[in-house]
Design a protein around this motif. Structure first.
Motif, mmCIF file in Angstrom:
data_model
loop_
_atom_site.group_PDB
_atom_site.id
_atom_site.type_symbol
_atom_site.label_atom_id
_atom_site.label_comp_id
_atom_site.label_asym_id
_atom_site.label_seq_id
_atom_site.Cartn_x
_atom_site.Cartn_y
_atom_site.Cartn_z
ATOM 1 N N ASP A 108 0.803 -1.223 0.000
ATOM 2 C CA ASP A 108 0.000 0.000 0.000
ATOM 3 C C ASP A 108 0.841 1.281 0.000
ATOM 4 N N ARG A 109 2.149 1.144 -0.002
ATOM 5 C CA ARG A 109 3.001 2.327 -0.194
ATOM 6 C C ARG A 109 2.831 2.903 -1.593
ATOM 7 N N ALA A 110 2.245 2.138 -2.506
ATOM 8 C CA ALA A 110 2.003 2.596 -3.873
ATOM 9 C C ALA A 110 0.868 3.617 -3.939
ATOM 10 N N VAL A 111 0.122 3.785 -2.843
ATOM 11 C CA VAL A 111 -0.940 4.790 -2.792
ATOM 12 C C VAL A 111 -0.289 6.128 -2.460
ATOM 13 N N ILE A 112 -0.345 7.042 -3.413
ATOM 14 C CA ILE A 112 0.314 8.344 -3.280
ATOM 15 C C ILE A 112 -0.659 9.398 -2.744
ATOM 16 N N THR A 113 -1.918 9.331 -3.178
ATOM 17 C CA THR A 113 -2.941 10.273 -2.740
ATOM 18 C C THR A 113 -4.114 9.487 -2.186
ATOM 19 N N LEU A 114 -4.619 9.933 -1.047
ATOM 20 C CA LEU A 114 -5.759 9.263 -0.425
ATOM 21 C C LEU A 114 -6.746 10.315 0.050
ATOM 22 N N ARG A 115 -8.004 10.164 -0.385
ATOM 23 C CA ARG A 115 -9.088 11.019 0.097
ATOM 24 C C ARG A 115 -10.140 10.100 0.697
ATOM 25 N N LEU A 116 -10.596 10.441 1.899
ATOM 26 C CA LEU A 116 -11.583 9.607 2.568
ATOM 27 C C LEU A 116 -12.756 10.477 2.985
ATOM 28 N N HIS A 117 -13.939 9.995 2.672
ATOM 29 C CA HIS A 117 -15.167 10.702 3.009
ATOM 30 C C HIS A 117 -16.005 9.765 3.866
ATOM 31 N N LYS A 118 -16.377 10.214 5.048
ATOM 32 C CA LYS A 118 -17.182 9.397 5.957
ATOM 33 C C LYS A 118 -18.569 10.030 6.048
ATOM 34 N N HIS A 119 -19.576 9.283 5.627
ATOM 35 C CA HIS A 119 -20.952 9.774 5.591
ATOM 36 C C HIS A 119 -21.862 8.773 6.284
ATOM 37 N N TYR A 120 -23.078 9.224 6.530
ATOM 38 C CA TYR A 120 -24.150 8.283 6.832
ATOM 39 C C TYR A 120 -24.759 7.876 5.498
ATOM 40 N N ALA A 121 -25.120 6.623 5.368
ATOM 41 C CA ALA A 121 -25.755 6.137 4.148
ATOM 42 C C ALA A 121 -27.142 6.764 4.007
ATOM 43 N N ASP A 122 -27.586 6.920 2.759
ATOM 44 C CA ASP A 122 -28.904 7.489 2.512
ATOM 45 C C ASP A 122 -30.020 6.566 3.000
ATOM 46 N N ASN A 123 -29.731 5.280 2.994
ATOM 47 C CA ASN A 123 -30.722 4.321 3.480
ATOM 48 C C ASN A 123 -30.113 3.603 4.683
ATOM 49 N N GLN A 124 -30.683 2.508 5.077
ATOM 50 C CA GLN A 124 -30.182 1.816 6.265
ATOM 51 C C GLN A 124 -29.197 0.706 5.918
ATOM 52 N N VAL A 125 -28.521 0.838 4.799
ATOM 53 C CA VAL A 125 -27.530 -0.153 4.387
ATOM 54 C C VAL A 125 -26.173 0.537 4.286
ATOM 55 N N GLY A 126 -25.182 0.047 5.028
ATOM 56 C CA GLY A 126 -23.844 0.609 4.952
ATOM 57 C C GLY A 126 -23.072 0.006 3.793
ATOM 58 N N ASN A 127 -22.124 0.764 3.259
ATOM 59 C CA ASN A 127 -21.279 0.253 2.181
ATOM 60 C C ASN A 127 -20.026 1.093 2.055
ATOM 61 N N THR A 128 -19.092 0.583 1.308
ATOM 62 C CA THR A 128 -17.846 1.288 1.025
ATOM 63 C C THR A 128 -17.687 1.376 -0.481
ATOM 64 N N THR A 129 -17.469 2.581 -0.992
ATOM 65 C CA THR A 129 -17.195 2.773 -2.412
ATOM 66 C C THR A 129 -15.729 3.140 -2.541
ATOM 67 N N ILE A 130 -15.011 2.412 -3.393
ATOM 68 C CA ILE A 130 -13.591 2.631 -3.588
ATOM 69 C C ILE A 130 -13.361 3.033 -5.034
ATOM 70 N N VAL A 131 -12.737 4.190 -5.237
ATOM 71 C CA VAL A 131 -12.389 4.647 -6.578
ATOM 72 C C VAL A 131 -10.865 4.719 -6.633
ATOM 73 N N VAL A 132 -10.273 3.924 -7.511
ATOM 74 C CA VAL A 132 -8.811 3.856 -7.628
ATOM 75 C C VAL A 132 -8.436 4.368 -9.014
ATOM 76 N N LYS A 133 -7.481 5.268 -9.034
ATOM 77 C CA LYS A 133 -6.998 5.811 -10.302
ATOM 78 C C LYS A 133 -5.492 5.616 -10.344
ATOM 79 N N ARG A 134 -5.012 4.981 -11.407
ATOM 80 C CA ARG A 134 -3.572 4.802 -11.563
ATOM 81 C C ARG A 134 -2.945 6.118 -11.986
ATOM 82 N N ILE A 135 -1.845 6.464 -11.353
ATOM 83 C CA ILE A 135 -1.106 7.672 -11.696
ATOM 84 C C ILE A 135 -0.044 7.284 -12.715
ATOM 85 N N LEU A 136 -0.154 7.869 -13.885
ATOM 86 C CA LEU A 136 0.835 7.572 -14.925
ATOM 87 C C LEU A 136 1.997 8.536 -14.781
ATOM 88 N N HIS A 137 3.195 8.005 -14.848
ATOM 89 C CA HIS A 137 4.380 8.861 -14.701
ATOM 90 C C HIS A 137 5.281 8.725 -15.880
#
Length: 137
Positions: A108-137
């Motif tokens: 996980d040292r390959a993760v250069i940028t991390l943004r985390l958003h903690k919300h309450y779910a709109d309904n009564q079901v919890g979940n995690t959404t992960i968006v990963v973008k490769r950084i091209l160098h």
């Protein structure tokens, strides 16, 4: 499923030796298998090699407690907008990043940028959404 913060390791003395135990091993394995199944990745294979770097957005959508709802299922007035008592954001990211290790990247040292958003779910079901973008160098 419901997002989980990573728990702190526990320490035991067993026959004069200190043993470190991670209470999350089982949950990480379950989460890792769910991710592998969702993207159709065979076991023991990693999508990206050592030279890949990433930015990651995590959206932690926590299930609201039942006390936030009326009997009819509507959200009560005056309930908190943001979840404050449900775990520190840095513990949620550790759980997810550790779980993705061996799937997206080798370390996980390959993760250069991390943004985390903690919300309450709109309904009564919890979940995690992960968006990963490769950084091209």
């Amino acid at each position: 499923g419901d997002p989980r913060p990573k728990q702190r390791p526990c320490y035991h003395v067993l026959q004069g030796r200190v043993v470190i135990c991670s209470p999350d091993c089982r949950n990480i394995r379950i989460f890792r298998n769910a991710v592998r199944n969702a993207i159709g990745l065979p076991k023991k294979s990693t999508i990206f090699g050592e030279d890949a770097f990433f930015e990651v957005d995590l959206h932690i959508n926590l299930r609201r407690p039942p006390s936030h709802f009326t009997r009819a299922g509507d959200l009560k007035a005056g309930v908190p907008i943001f979840p404050l008592a449900e775990g520190n954001v840095n513990n949620f990211d550790k759980f997810v990043l550790d779980s993705l290790q061996g799937i997206l990247y080798n370390d996980d040292r390959a993760v250069i940028t991390l943004r985390l958003h903690k919300h309450y779910a709109d309904n009564q079901v919890g979940n995690t959404t992960i968006v990963v973008k490769r950084i091209l160098h």
